[in-house]
Design a protein around this motif. Structure first.
Motif, PDB file in Angstrom:
ATOM      1  N   HIS A  38      19.884 -13.266  17.696  1.00 12.83           N
ATOM      2  CA  HIS A  38      19.508 -11.866  17.901  1.00 12.83           C
ATOM      3  C   HIS A  38      19.550 -11.494  19.382  1.00 12.83           C
ATOM      4  N   CYS A  39      18.952 -12.303  20.232  1.00 10.53           N
ATOM      5  CA  CYS A  39      18.928 -12.010  21.666  1.00 10.53           C
ATOM      6  C   CYS A  39      20.328 -12.062  22.276  1.00 10.53           C
ATOM      7  N   MET A  40      21.155 -13.006  21.832  1.00  4.39           N
ATOM      8  CA  MET A  40      22.515 -13.081  22.339  1.00  4.39           C
ATOM      9  C   MET A  40      23.285 -11.813  21.972  1.00  4.39           C
ATOM     10  N   ARG A  41      23.153 -11.347  20.740  1.00  4.98           N
ATOM     11  CA  ARG A  41      23.831 -10.132  20.283  1.00  4.98           C
ATOM     12  C   ARG A  41      23.293  -8.889  20.997  1.00  4.98           C
ATOM     13  N   GLU A  42      21.993  -8.834  21.244  1.00  4.90           N
ATOM     14  CA  GLU A  42      21.416  -7.704  21.982  1.00  4.90           C
ATOM     15  C   GLU A  42      22.014  -7.623  23.379  1.00  4.90           C
ATOM     16  N   SER A  43      22.168  -8.765  24.011  1.00  6.47           N
ATOM     17  CA  SER A  43      22.767  -8.802  25.338  1.00  6.47           C
ATOM     18  C   SER A  43      24.210  -8.306  25.297  1.00  6.47           C
ATOM     19  N   GLU A  44      24.970  -8.741  24.295  1.00  8.88           N
ATOM     20  CA  GLU A  44      26.360  -8.299  24.150  1.00  8.88           C
ATOM     21  C   GLU A  44      26.435  -6.797  23.904  1.00  8.88           C
ATOM     22  N   LYS A  45      25.563  -6.270  23.060  1.00 12.65           N
ATOM     23  CA  LYS A  45      25.558  -4.835  22.771  1.00 12.65           C
ATOM     24  C   LYS A  45      25.250  -4.036  24.030  1.00 12.65           C
TER      25      LYS A  45
END
Length: 94
Positions: A38-45
């Motif tokens: 989740h945190c990795m995807r939030e950073s990418e977004k």
């Protein structure tokens, strides 16, 4: 990746949670470790949302860093912008 140490505590750059990565840790980019998918995807977004939306000050800073011979990856990570944005500024403004 190489620069992180397994078995040592790290802090997630998104949620500030402490975690200890293992050799099989998958929540990472080439320069960052995250506590979860989740945190990795939030950073990418967040980085993708910033694509091409730079202020004049940000463009000036990117140009300055490019002149100082910093790599595009270093600039993107330091300024928390997508590397594509740094490439775009380099191509258009240099």
């Amino acid at each position: 990746m190489g620069s992180y140490i397994t078995g040592h505590e790290h802090i997630c750059p998104v949620c500030d949670r402490k975690f200890i990565p293992t050799n099989e840790w998958v929540y990472r980019t080439s320069t960052r470790l995250f506590c979860s998918w989740h945190c990795m995807r939030e950073s990418e977004k967040k980085r993708n949302a910033q694509y091409h939306r730079l202020t004049d000050d940000q463009k000036t800073e990117i140009l300055s860093r490019l002149r100082e011979q910093q790599s595009c990856r270093e600039i993107a990570d330091a300024m928390d912008v997508p590397i594509k944005t740094v490439h775009y500024v380099r191509r258009i403004l240099c």
